[in-house]
Design an enzyme around this catalytic site. Sequence first.
Site, short mmCIF file in Angstrom:
data_model
loop_
_atom_site.label_atom_id
_atom_site.label_comp_id
_atom_site.label_asym_id
_atom_site.label_seq_id
_atom_site.Cartn_x
_atom_site.Cartn_y
_atom_site.Cartn_z
N GLU A 59 18.27 -10.67 -15.79
CA GLU A 59 20.45 -11.08 -16.22
C GLU A 59 20.15 -12.03 -16.50
O GLU A 59 21.17 -13.34 -17.06
CB GLU A 59 20.21 -9.41 -15.93
CG GLU A 59 19.69 -8.01 -16.65
CD GLU A 59 18.90 -7.65 -15.10
OE1 GLU A 59 18.82 -6.42 -16.08
OE2 GLU A 59 18.31 -9.11 -15.05
N ARG A 269 5.53 -9.85 -12.10
CA ARG A 269 7.06 -9.91 -12.76
C ARG A 269 7.68 -10.14 -11.14
O ARG A 269 8.32 -10.73 -11.14
CB ARG A 269 7.64 -8.75 -13.99
CG ARG A 269 9.02 -8.60 -13.54
CD ARG A 269 9.50 -9.85 -14.49
NE ARG A 269 10.65 -9.32 -15.25
CZ ARG A 269 11.31 -10.14 -16.69
NH1 ARG A 269 10.95 -10.39 -16.93
NH2 ARG A 269 12.67 -9.65 -16.43
N GLY A 315 11.28 -18.74 -10.30
CA GLY A 315 11.42 -19.81 -10.85
C GLY A 315 10.73 -20.65 -12.08
O GLY A 315 11.29 -22.34 -12.29
N GLU A 316 9.42 -20.62 -11.85
CA GLU A 316 8.58 -21.46 -12.94
C GLU A 316 7.86 -21.47 -13.70
O GLU A 316 6.32 -21.42 -14.33
CB GLU A 316 7.21 -21.90 -11.51
CG GLU A 316 8.18 -22.98 -10.66
CD GLU A 316 7.28 -23.20 -10.10
OE1 GLU A 316 7.62 -24.81 -9.07
OE2 GLU A 316 6.10 -22.65 -9.33
N LEU A 341 9.67 -12.20 -24.87
CA LEU A 341 9.30 -13.87 -25.52
C LEU A 341 9.41 -14.74 -25.80
O LEU A 341 8.94 -15.58 -26.92
CB LEU A 341 7.69 -12.82 -26.98
CG LEU A 341 8.63 -12.46 -27.33
CD1 LEU A 341 9.58 -12.81 -28.90
CD2 LEU A 341 7.37 -11.67 -28.45
#
Length: 426
Positions: A59, A269, A315-316, A341
Site C-alpha cells: 500500500e 514477498r 525495495g529493489e 502486475l
Amino acid sequence: MRLLYSFIWGLSLPFALFRLWWRGRKEPGYRQHIAERLGFYSRYDSTPTIWVHAVSAGETRAAEPLIRALLATYPQHQLLLTHMTATGRETGGKLFADVQNRLRQSYLPYDINWMIRRFLMHYSPQLCILIETEVWPNLIAQCQQHHIPVTLVNGRLSAKSLRKAQRMASLILPAAHAISAVAAQSNPDAERLKELGISHPIITGNIKFDVTPPIVMAERGAALRRSLGDRAVILCASTRDGEEELILDAFLEQFPLLEQPPLLMITPRHPQRFDEVAQMIEARGIAYVRRSAFDHNLVTPISEKVQLVLGDSMGEMYMYYAMADVAFVGGSLVSLGGHNLIEACAMGKPVLTGLHTFNFSEITDQAIAAHAAVRVDGARSMLREALALVGDDKKRQQMGSSAHAFFLQHQGATSRTMDILKPFIH
C-alpha cells in the site's frame, strides 16, 4: 456490535503486544516505536496536516504518486504517513527520504477508542486518506466525532473480502456509510463496495500505474544482469508461502534436462521468509546465491554453477524486473489472490500469472486481453511457458512491448483521485 468489538480488542491487547515482540525476533522494526501503537507520540507542530494510512509495504508503494501529488499541490501542509507493519514503515522511509522535512511517519494505534482519540487529538489532521482496503470501525467513528472526513482511495474489494465483511455487517456497514468519498480501482471493485454499503464510489483506476520506475533500479538491474554473462533470467516475484516448494520442485524436474538452463530468481514477498526459503533451496541441493551476498555495486561475477538467485532484499523489485527476461507474479499459484502486475508491465516484461488472482481480477484479465500476460495452471506449466518465451525472442519482445503499452494506457488515476480529495483540504 462496536461495543463488543471494542471489548474484544481490549482483551486482546496483551496478546497483540506479545505478537509484536515475537515478530521482532526476525523483524526488529516490530520492537520499535511501540508507544505509537498505544497512542503516545513525540512533539508535533501545528502545521496543517493531511493524513495517509498505508498499512504495509504494498500500500505504501501504491500511495507514492498520490503522496507526491499532495505534497506538490499543498505546499503549506505536512503529510502524516501511518502504517501497521514494519515493512510498510521501512518502505516509506526509503521512498520518501527526499521529503522528510514535510513528511512524518508513525504507526497507527490499535483500533481502540481511547488510543485513536489520543492519535487524532495529537495530530489534528484535516483529512484521513485510507489506501486500498482499510476500514477500521473505531477509527472511522472517532474521525466522525472529531469532524475529520474519511476517504478511501485506490479502493479495491475482492469477492472473498466482501463475503467476509458481510458476515460482520452490523460492525462494518456503519463504518462504510461514514466514509465521505471513495475512489475505486475498477468497476467490479466499485460494485462490490456498493454492496458493502458505500454510496457513489467513483472509478479512478489504479494510482500505481502513475509510479515512475526509479532510474537507479534500472541501472542496478543492468549491472546485475552483466554479472550473469549470457544466461537468460526467469524471475518469480513476490512469492508466498506454499509457492516456493512448487516452483523449486518444478525447477528440479525441468532445468537439469536443459543444455543451457536460464538462471532462476525467486524474491519472496515477506522478508521474514527469506531464511525459510533459503532452507528449502539448500534442502534440494540447488546451487544458489543470495542477493545480500553481492557487493554494493553488483559487479561481482556470478559463477556459472549458480542455478538460482534468492532475492533477499527490500525495495529493489524494479531492479529484479529490470534484469529479468520473463516475470511470474506470485501469490497466484495458491489461493491467495495474487499480486498486481503493474511493476512488471512498467519495466516492459512479459508476465505470467497463476489461476488465483481474485484480488486483482480485472487488471489481470485486462493484461491478458492486451497480450501483456499469460495465465498458467501451475508451477510446471509456468516454468514451461517461461522457457518457451526465453527461447522465442520475437514473442517475448512483443509481449514486453504490449506490457509497457498496457502500463502507459492506464495512467492518470492520481489526477482523478486528487480531484476527489480537493473539497476536503483547506
